[in-house]
Scaffold this motif. Structure first.
Motif, PDB file in Angstrom:
ATOM      1  N   SER A 241      17.750  66.640   2.572  1.00 18.40           N
ATOM      2  CA  SER A 241      17.848  67.862   3.361  1.00 18.40           C
ATOM      3  C   SER A 241      16.293  68.650   3.106  1.00 18.40           C
ATOM      4  CB  SER A 241      18.694  68.990   3.604  1.00 18.40           C
ATOM      5  OG  SER A 241      18.400  70.065   4.074  1.00 18.40           O
ATOM      6  N   GLY A 242      15.488  69.116   4.017  1.00 21.70           N
ATOM      7  CA  GLY A 242      14.477  70.129   3.769  1.00 21.70           C
ATOM      8  C   GLY A 242      15.018  71.456   3.614  1.00 21.70           C
ATOM      9  N   PRO A 243      14.306  72.713   3.524  1.00 29.74           N
ATOM     10  CA  PRO A 243      14.866  73.758   3.469  1.00 29.74           C
ATOM     11  C   PRO A 243      15.620  74.337   4.399  1.00 29.74           C
ATOM     12  CG  PRO A 243      12.786  73.665   2.591  1.00 29.74           C
ATOM     13  CD  PRO A 243      12.963  72.559   3.330  1.00 29.74           C
ATOM     14  N   VAL A 244      17.014  74.588   4.497  1.00 32.42           N
ATOM     15  CA  VAL A 244      17.541  75.141   5.554  1.00 32.42           C
ATOM     16  C   VAL A 244      18.674  75.904   4.917  1.00 32.42           C
ATOM     17  CG1 VAL A 244      17.268  73.153   6.896  1.00 32.42           C
ATOM     18  CG2 VAL A 244      19.248  73.253   5.538  1.00 32.42           C
ATOM     19  N   GLN A 245      19.354  76.560   5.797  1.00 35.45           N
ATOM     20  CA  GLN A 245      20.414  77.633   5.462  1.00 35.45           C
ATOM     21  C   GLN A 245      21.662  77.361   6.159  1.00 35.45           C
ATOM     22  OE1 GLN A 245      19.734  80.436   3.122  1.00 35.45           O
ATOM     23  NE2 GLN A 245      17.635  79.392   2.914  1.00 35.45           N
ATOM     24  N   LEU A 246      22.184  76.253   5.321  1.00 35.95           N
ATOM     25  CA  LEU A 246      23.376  75.676   5.862  1.00 35.95           C
ATOM     26  C   LEU A 246      24.260  75.165   4.758  1.00 35.95           C
ATOM     27  CD1 LEU A 246      21.948  73.300   8.890  1.00 35.95           C
ATOM     28  CD2 LEU A 246      23.287  75.567   9.158  1.00 35.95           C
ATOM     29  N   PRO A 247      25.508  75.323   4.664  1.00 38.75           N
ATOM     30  CA  PRO A 247      26.450  74.702   3.799  1.00 38.75           C
ATOM     31  C   PRO A 247      26.529  73.344   3.827  1.00 38.75           C
ATOM     32  CG  PRO A 247      27.730  75.700   5.476  1.00 38.75           C
ATOM     33  CD  PRO A 247      26.138  76.034   5.943  1.00 38.75           C
ATOM     34  N   THR A 248      26.764  72.530   2.803  1.00 40.46           N
ATOM     35  CA  THR A 248      26.896  71.232   2.663  1.00 40.46           C
ATOM     36  C   THR A 248      28.222  70.823   3.312  1.00 40.46           C
ATOM     37  OG1 THR A 248      25.706  71.171   0.817  1.00 40.46           O
ATOM     38  CG2 THR A 248      27.064  69.095   1.183  1.00 40.46           C
ATOM     39  N   PRO A 249      28.150  69.643   4.272  1.00 41.41           N
ATOM     40  CA  PRO A 249      29.462  69.342   4.929  1.00 41.41           C
ATOM     41  C   PRO A 249      30.185  68.825   3.985  1.00 41.41           C
ATOM     42  CG  PRO A 249      27.377  68.523   6.215  1.00 41.41           C
ATOM     43  CD  PRO A 249      26.983  68.975   4.913  1.00 41.41           C
ATOM     44  N   PRO A 250      31.739  68.937   4.023  1.00 43.58           N
ATOM     45  CA  PRO A 250      32.534  68.555   2.964  1.00 43.58           C
ATOM     46  C   PRO A 250      32.431  67.060   2.915  1.00 43.58           C
ATOM     47  CG  PRO A 250      33.607  70.481   4.585  1.00 43.58           C
ATOM     48  CD  PRO A 250      32.183  69.945   4.941  1.00 43.58           C
ATOM     49  N   GLY A 251      32.739  66.327   1.714  1.00 45.25           N
ATOM     50  CA  GLY A 251      32.550  65.096   1.455  1.00 45.25           C
ATOM     51  C   GLY A 251      31.144  64.539   1.535  1.00 45.25           C
ATOM     52  N   VAL A 252      30.245  65.365   1.583  1.00 47.27           N
ATOM     53  CA  VAL A 252      28.779  64.704   1.784  1.00 47.27           C
ATOM     54  C   VAL A 252      28.029  65.017   0.675  1.00 47.27           C
ATOM     55  CG1 VAL A 252      26.525  64.845   3.224  1.00 47.27           C
ATOM     56  CG2 VAL A 252      28.827  64.983   4.256  1.00 47.27           C
ATOM     57  N   THR A 253      27.254  64.101   0.217  1.00 49.38           N
ATOM     58  CA  THR A 253      26.324  64.153  -1.025  1.00 49.38           C
ATOM     59  C   THR A 253      25.019  64.735  -0.591  1.00 49.38           C
ATOM     60  OG1 THR A 253      27.420  62.388  -2.474  1.00 49.38           O
ATOM     61  CG2 THR A 253      25.337  62.921  -2.891  1.00 49.38           C
ATOM     62  N   ARG A 254      24.576  65.738  -1.015  1.00 52.62           N
ATOM     63  CA  ARG A 254      23.270  66.264  -0.595  1.00 52.62           C
ATOM     64  C   ARG A 254      22.189  66.433  -1.641  1.00 52.62           C
ATOM     65  NH1 ARG A 254      23.219  72.588   2.081  1.00 52.62           N
ATOM     66  NH2 ARG A 254      20.932  72.716   2.151  1.00 52.62           N
ATOM     67  N   ILE A 255      20.930  65.839  -1.114  1.00 52.53           N
ATOM     68  CA  ILE A 255      19.745  66.019  -2.128  1.00 52.53           C
ATOM     69  C   ILE A 255      18.823  66.815  -1.369  1.00 52.53           C
ATOM     70  CG2 ILE A 255      17.866  64.740  -2.943  1.00 52.53           C
ATOM     71  CD1 ILE A 255      19.708  62.102  -2.710  1.00 52.53           C
ATOM     72  N   ASP A 256      18.380  68.024  -2.267  1.00 55.44           N
ATOM     73  CA  ASP A 256      17.680  69.108  -1.624  1.00 55.44           C
ATOM     74  C   ASP A 256      16.113  68.711  -1.960  1.00 55.44           C
ATOM     75  OD1 ASP A 256      19.392  70.688  -0.190  1.00 55.44           O
ATOM     76  OD2 ASP A 256      20.067  71.464  -2.174  1.00 55.44           O
ATOM     77  N   VAL A 257      15.277  68.740  -0.765  1.00 53.38           N
ATOM     78  CA  VAL A 257      13.815  68.390  -0.993  1.00 53.38           C
ATOM     79  C   VAL A 257      12.899  69.566  -0.283  1.00 53.38           C
ATOM     80  CG1 VAL A 257      14.164  66.028  -1.409  1.00 53.38           C
ATOM     81  CG2 VAL A 257      13.538  66.827   1.046  1.00 53.38           C
ATOM     82  N   VAL A 258      11.777  69.575  -0.526  1.00 52.01           N
ATOM     83  CA  VAL A 258      10.946  70.679  -0.069  1.00 52.01           C
ATOM     84  C   VAL A 258       9.835  69.872   0.825  1.00 52.01           C
ATOM     85  CG1 VAL A 258       9.100  72.505  -0.219  1.00 52.01           C
ATOM     86  CG2 VAL A 258      11.157  72.179  -1.900  1.00 52.01           C
ATOM     87  N   SER A 259       8.959  69.124   0.256  1.00 51.66           N
ATOM     88  CA  SER A 259       7.877  68.804   1.178  1.00 51.66           C
ATOM     89  C   SER A 259       8.232  67.153   1.487  1.00 51.66           C
ATOM     90  CB  SER A 259       6.537  68.370   0.171  1.00 51.66           C
ATOM     91  OG  SER A 259       6.833  67.473  -0.874  1.00 51.66           O
ATOM     92  N   ALA A 260       7.137  66.756   2.478  1.00 51.88           N
ATOM     93  CA  ALA A 260       7.346  65.466   3.147  1.00 51.88           C
ATOM     94  C   ALA A 260       7.347  64.277   1.957  1.00 51.88           C
ATOM     95  CB  ALA A 260       6.319  64.881   3.926  1.00 51.88           C
ATOM     96  N   GLN A 261       6.585  64.641   0.999  1.00 50.06           N
ATOM     97  CA  GLN A 261       6.466  63.666  -0.131  1.00 50.06           C
ATOM     98  C   GLN A 261       7.746  63.499  -0.827  1.00 50.06           C
ATOM     99  OE1 GLN A 261       3.818  61.535  -0.700  1.00 50.06           O
ATOM    100  NE2 GLN A 261       4.854  60.505  -2.555  1.00 50.06           N
ATOM    101  N   ASP A 262       8.264  64.716  -1.283  1.00 54.78           N
ATOM    102  CA  ASP A 262       9.637  64.708  -1.957  1.00 54.78           C
ATOM    103  C   ASP A 262      10.625  63.896  -1.237  1.00 54.78           C
ATOM    104  OD1 ASP A 262       8.627  66.606  -3.873  1.00 54.78           O
ATOM    105  OD2 ASP A 262       9.162  68.294  -2.758  1.00 54.78           O
ATOM    106  N   MET A 263      10.618  64.246   0.361  1.00 55.09           N
ATOM    107  CA  MET A 263      11.623  63.657   0.947  1.00 55.09           C
ATOM    108  C   MET A 263      11.422  61.827   1.002  1.00 55.09           C
ATOM    109  SD  MET A 263      12.591  64.315   4.992  1.00 55.09           S
ATOM    110  CE  MET A 263      13.424  66.081   4.511  1.00 55.09           C
ATOM    111  N   TYR A 264      10.154  61.620   1.200  1.00 50.36           N
ATOM    112  CA  TYR A 264       9.800  60.008   0.950  1.00 50.36           C
ATOM    113  C   TYR A 264      10.282  59.646  -0.363  1.00 50.36           C
ATOM    114  CZ  TYR A 264       6.657  56.129   0.724  1.00 50.36           C
ATOM    115  OH  TYR A 264       6.323  54.818   0.756  1.00 50.36           O
TER     116      TYR A 264
END
Length: 408
Positions: A241-264
């Motif tokens: 996920s890019g920068p958002v104000q949302l809680p992680t859905p239960p049971g989901v593994t979340r990786i936070d990124v900022v830029s397109a290169q980070d996401m790539y």
């Protein structure tokens, strides 16, 4: 959903209602379940009485409403153990933070919590509370614990709340809760079992200097709805996920990124383990060629930025030697289907979801969506399917169900 008439015939559904304003929606849920042939009984906590009366629930269910753990009359007819055995499925809606804590720690202080401990029926829980409460780490930890017990969490929706706040924490609408129950008995709750799904969501931010960036209006709601729906359908889900104000859905593994290169880079590190990749993020196409080391001062009337292309995450994944089943999104403001078809073919996608973000009712930051699904059949012919306006969670579920069909 398709083929709904009498799809719950002879099914015995126990609805648990705890204290929360969303309790007023439960008579509609009961009525919808009975329309499909279900036998419905209701159990109320003490707090639920402040929001809805037993008489209302008795009128719509056609059955007595249960609320006392030590009720002599209930024990003579259908006591708590018999009620726990009676149910084919239990759904607790709304589930308050207090009830989540009770269930997570095995308390049996009232009839509802006792039933949960005494039943072997599948249990669905629909949390509903203030958005800040829902985001609290203790509440999230309780949800994670419930899932380890095999309890299904129906993630709350986002939007305006009765307290005036805006955010995640609203109980899903009665039709969505009904559809969860229908899907369970149709076997769809395990439709994606053993599948690993990698999803991108939200915007990216491309830095100009330490305080400014280029971005877009994506809220991440659609990507998070896909992660929620995939988890509910039995998949192992990783959400980048890019920068958002949302809680992680239960049971989901979340990786936070900022830029397109980070996401790539995050996607490439995970994609080999994925059976399905869904590129739902609104990734910036370009980034500044140079990032200033300090804040750029306002010395001139004009400012020129030199931009360079960001890596194409979706195309990179689809062009892997052994790519996952790759699903793209096309958020367009005009010629939606034509642009989506071009993207489908050029990037070698298996499926693309096209939506018109110029429509404020289904565009960025909205709680609803509608879209066209496009794919090529085995003969290379273009096929389309319309998903009519519904909540983003419902749309996400329909999209994943269709993807599962194509994968077969």
């Amino acid at each position: 959903m398709n083929n709904l008439p009498n799809s719950l015939a002879h099914k015995r559904i126990l609805i648990g209602i705890s204290g929360g304003i969303a309790a007023y929606k439960i008579p509609e849920l009961v009525r919808r379940l009975k329309d499909l042939g279900a036998d419905v009984r209701c159990v109320m906590t003490q707090g639920a009485h402040a929001f809805i009366t037993p008489l209302t629930l008795q009128a719509v269910s056609g059955n007595p409403v249960h609320h006392d753990l030590l009720d002599p009359a209930a024990e003579a007819a259908m006591g708590h153990i018999e009620l726990a055995k009676w149910a084919d499925l239990i759904m607790i809606a709304p589930a308050s933070a207090s009830v989540l804590a009770q269930l997570a720690h095995g308390h049996a202080s009232d009839l509802l919590s006792t039933l949960v401990l005494a039943t072997t029926a599948p249990i669905y829980v629909a949390p509903a509370m203030n958005q800040q409460m829902w985001a609290n780490p203790a509440v999230q930890a309780n949800c994670q614990r419930l899932q380890t017990y095999g309890i299904h969490i129906v993630a709350p929706a986002s939007g305006a709340q009765a307290c005036g706040d805006v955010g995640a924490g609203r109980m899903p609408e009665p039709l969505e809760l009904r559809d969860c129950i229908v899907q369970h008995f149709a076997g769809n709750h395990q439709l994606l079992a053993s599948k690993s799904i990698l999803i991108t969501a939200g915007p990216t931010r491309e830095a100009i200097d330490p305080v400014r960036y280029l971005s877009n209006h994506s809220s991440g709601k659609m990507g998070f709805a896909l992660a929620t729906a995939a988890q509910q359908l039995g998949a192992q889900v990783t959400l980048v996920s890019g920068p958002v104000q949302l809680p992680t859905p239960p049971g989901v593994t979340r990786i936070d990124v900022v830029s397109a290169q980070d996401m790539y880079e995050a996607v490439l590190a995970q994609v080999e383990q994925a059976d399905i990749f869904i590129g739902c993020a609104a990734v910036a196409d370009y980034r500044p060629e140079q990032i200033a080391d300090s804040k750029i001062k306002k010395h001139q009337d004009t400012m020129h930025l030199s931009l360079v292309k960001n890596p194409d995450i979706l195309a990179t994944v689809a062009h892997q030697p052994n790519p996952p089943f790759t699903i793209g999104f096309a958020a367009e403001t005009d010629d939606v289907v034509r642009y989506a078809q071009d993207k489908l073919e050029q990037k070698r996608l298996r499926l693309i979801a096209a939506n018109d973000v110029s429509d404020t009712q289904i565009g960025f930051n909205s709680d609803d969506n509608a879209m066209q699904l496009l794919w090529q059949d085995e003969q290379g012919q273009l096929q389309q399917l319309s998903l009519n306006r519904a909540s983003k969670l419902q749309i996400a579920t329909q999209l994943l169900q269709h993807a599962a069909t194509l994968m077969k």
